[in-house]
Write an enzyme that holds these catalytic residues in place. Structure first.
Site, short mmCIF file in Angstrom:
data_model
loop_
_atom_site.label_atom_id
_atom_site.label_comp_id
_atom_site.label_asym_id
_atom_site.label_seq_id
_atom_site.Cartn_x
_atom_site.Cartn_y
_atom_site.Cartn_z
N CYS A 2 0.82 -1.21 0.00
CA CYS A 2 0.00 0.00 0.00
C CYS A 2 0.86 1.26 0.00
CB CYS A 2 -0.93 0.09 1.20
SG CYS A 2 -1.85 -1.41 1.51
N LYS A 576 4.48 -3.43 -7.39
CA LYS A 576 5.88 -3.22 -7.76
C LYS A 576 6.80 -3.33 -6.56
CE LYS A 576 9.08 -1.84 -10.68
NZ LYS A 576 9.54 -2.95 -11.53
C1 F6R Z 1 9.66 -9.52 -10.89
C2 F6R Z 1 9.79 -8.50 -9.88
C3 F6R Z 1 9.85 -8.94 -8.46
C4 F6R Z 1 10.89 -8.09 -7.70
C5 F6R Z 1 10.87 -8.44 -6.21
C6 F6R Z 1 11.94 -7.68 -5.45
O1 F6R Z 1 9.62 -8.97 -12.17
O2 F6R Z 1 9.84 -7.34 -10.18
O3 F6R Z 1 10.14 -10.29 -8.33
O4 F6R Z 1 12.15 -8.33 -8.25
O5 F6R Z 1 9.62 -8.13 -5.66
O6 F6R Z 1 11.78 -6.31 -5.57
P1 F6R Z 1 12.95 -5.31 -5.35
O7 F6R Z 1 13.96 -5.56 -6.39
O8 F6R Z 1 12.33 -3.95 -5.44
O9 F6R Z 1 13.49 -5.59 -3.97
#
Ligand code: F6R
Length: 581
Positions: A2, A576
């Protein structure tokens, strides 16, 4: 997960232009539902996409205090009733919450005994009743109730509260929260990017801190209610807000940006970030082992990092952040190397905080500057991929690999990285049409396998992850050598099996033959014409091959996704940035 934001201003601000357009920049944190509330008790909530919700809000709607929320559901289904802000039954106290109240059932029972009722399935609703009871019913101050809340509540929270008294209240533990100082007043949000177009001055909340914000002043308190001085950070935000331009989706735009984004990082590591690279080198030399910690795509990059460093004689491991404490011990000889696009992944943040307590040093590779992970690191490389809007990570993954190659070069990995941007371009230019045709042939298949070995094993997993999250194909990426220990039983006539074959890797070629003889449709991704690959990549060593082969997987996931008619940039159930455990 969120995203939350709140604004308090001397004069009224626009809900649509100021509050909700700031919230829109937090959409990466979840997009299940959206809502806002104002100081005079007006509220609106919806499960519409956030842009449609903003369009539905009256342009004349203004207030001097407002809060808003974009949700990634944890407790309770995706519907308008469970959308934030939540409120007590008199509609006096409104709250927007990011995090999870773990003991909400106990607190709910206590409040029910006091006559409070609940109408949502969320954990967050207890917050409004908790503060209603303390501040409205019992007439106690926010300081007293906030202290009590921090003591009683188990879990994580960034909370914004309004109770119609001309103030904005905020509390934080583990989930991120920052206060932006603007000319017109104050703006609170889950990250500083969301208000970076309004101010360059921010205060980051620490854990178990709370604040009272008036239209012209603010006061911060620690968990004991003691007034604390907070440092104001002046920040520079050079990352532009992304626009789709001529592209139909951010995913394909971000895939195609990579010749530029990779070059930007390579140049920066030679110049602006050369000192940070040196700091990495020193931290690695001073440690006994490097332990990568990451999730998802960033974990796959970390696995490549382990391969690169081990080959240079440096003991390294990669551990998935959410399982770290179940599988790994950390001491003061350990260097934790956190890899994270967002710099906010809660599981990673938790690991680095605990590792720090055990004496470990922390280095990080992040895309988002000033992120929690970067702020908790002894040194940090920024991968400069630019904002990633598509939920699936593509250009950030490539730049994570480039950062790792650069670190490995400090320890003797012999490779000139200068060729990478042009080779990325060549890979995309030569293969895009081929991948489109392949997607046509494969898009109705529900199961796929990707085989790799050494530096390409993490890529096999990365391609499988992309095939799962974008076109919702069940895909498995695995070590080629492990196939015959069980998984080969799943191979049927026509099952697509991608084989990542850098050079003339004979073991990979025999794995391809083994599945072919059981009816699989193999697709060889290689870089030597001699082995007649189905998809030809530029000449490179096996490690660099990992970059080009992952591009193929990203393109394939994109084009299968287009044919399946899915929501490419915002796949179902995802966000994301994963900011809850
Ligand atoms: C897949 C994807 C997720 C992120 C994961 C870690 O395409 O984007 O698997 O890689 O949630 O996120 P970060 O890199 O922001 O720690």
């Amino acid at each position: 997960m969120c995203g939350i934001t709140g604004i308090i201003t001397k004069d009224d601000h626009s809900i649509k232009e100021d509050l909700l357009k700031t919230l829109k920049r937090l959409e990466y944190r979840g997009y299940d539902s959206v809502g806002f509330a104002t100081n005079d008790g007006f509220f609106k909530k919806s499960t519409l996409p956030i842009s449609d919700f903003i369009n539905s809000v009256d342009s004349d709607l203004r207030s001097n205090i407002s809060i808003s929320h974009t949700r990634w559901a944890t407790h309770g289904g995706v519907n308008e009733n469970n959308a934030h802000p939540h409120f007590d039954k008199t509609q006096k106290v409104f709250c927007a919450h990011n995090g999870i109240i773990e003991n909400f059932n106990d607190l709910k029972e206590e409040l029910e005994d006091e006559g409070y009722s609940f109408k949502t399935e969320t954990d967050s609703e207890i917050i409004t009743n908790f503060f209603h009871k303390g501040m409205v019913k019992e007439g106690k101050s926010f300081e007293i109730i906030a202290k009590e809340f921090i003591k009683k509540v188990k879990g994580t929270f960034a909370i914004l509260l309004i109770i119609g008294d001309g103030r904005l209240y905020a509390l934080k533990r583990d989930s991120p929260l920052a206060l932006g100082i603007t000319e017109k007043g104050f703006i609170l949000a889950s990250d500083i990017y969301s208000f970076s177009n309004k101010t360059d001055k921010a205060i980051f909340f620490g854990d178990d801190e709370f604040a009272i914000i008036d239209k012209d002043k603010y006061a911060f308190f620690d968990k004991d209610g003691k007034n604390i001085d907070k440092e104001i950070t002046s920040f520079e935000w050079s990352v532009e807000e992304e626009k789709l331009d001529e592209y139909p989706h951010y995913m394909i735009k971000e895939i195609k940006e990579q010749p530029i984004t990779s070059r930007r990082l390579i140049e920066s590591l030679k110049r602006d970030q050369a000192n940070r690279l040196k700091e990495f080198e020193n931290l690695i030399k001073d440690s006994k082992r490097v332990v990568f910690v990451a999730s998802g795509t960033s974990y796959h990059a970390s696995l490549v990092g382990v391969h690169l460093l081990n080959k240079q004689g440096i003991e390294s491991h990669a551990v998935i952040a959410s399982e770290f404490e179940n599988f790994y011990l950390v001491d003061d000889k350990t260097l934790i190397l956190a890899v994270s696009q967002s710099g906010e992944t809660m599981d990673v943040v938790t690991v680095i905080k605990k590792a720090r307590k055990n004496g470990a040093k922390i280095a990080s590779i992040v895309n988002v500057p000033y992120s929690t992970i970067q702020r908790h690191s002894d040194t940090s490389i920024e991968i400069l991929a630019g904002q990633e809007v598509c939920v699936a990570s593509t250009k950030a993954f490539t730049n994570q690999l480039i950062a790792l190659f650069s670190i490995a070069r400090s320890f003797g990995y012999d490779n000139n990285l200068e060729n990478i941007p042009d080779r990325i371009k060549e890979t995309l230019d030569i293969n895009e049409e081929i991948i489109k045709e392949l997607a046509q042939k494969l898009y109705e298949k529900n199961d796929m396998f990707i085989l790799g070995k050494g530096a390409t094993y993490p890529i096999a997993r990365e391609i499988a992850l992309k095939l799962k999250e974008i076109p919702y194909v069940h895909a498995e990426g695995m070590m080629a050598g492990e196939l015959k220990h069980g998984t080969i039983a799943l191979i049927e006539d026509g099952t697509p099996v991608f084989c990542l074959v850098p050079g003339k890797n004979l073991e990979m070629l025999s794995s391809a033959k083994e599945v072919e003889s059981r009816g699989a449709k193999t697709i060889i991704i290689g870089n030597k014409e001699g082995i007649e690959p189905d998809i030809l990549l530029p000449e490179s060593d096996e490690k660099e091959f990992s970059i080009y082969s992952s591009l193929i997987g990203h393109l394939l996931s994109y084009y299968i996704g287009v044919l399946r008619g899915v929501n490419i940039d915002k796949p179902r159930n995802l966000a994301k940035s994963v900011t809850v455990h």
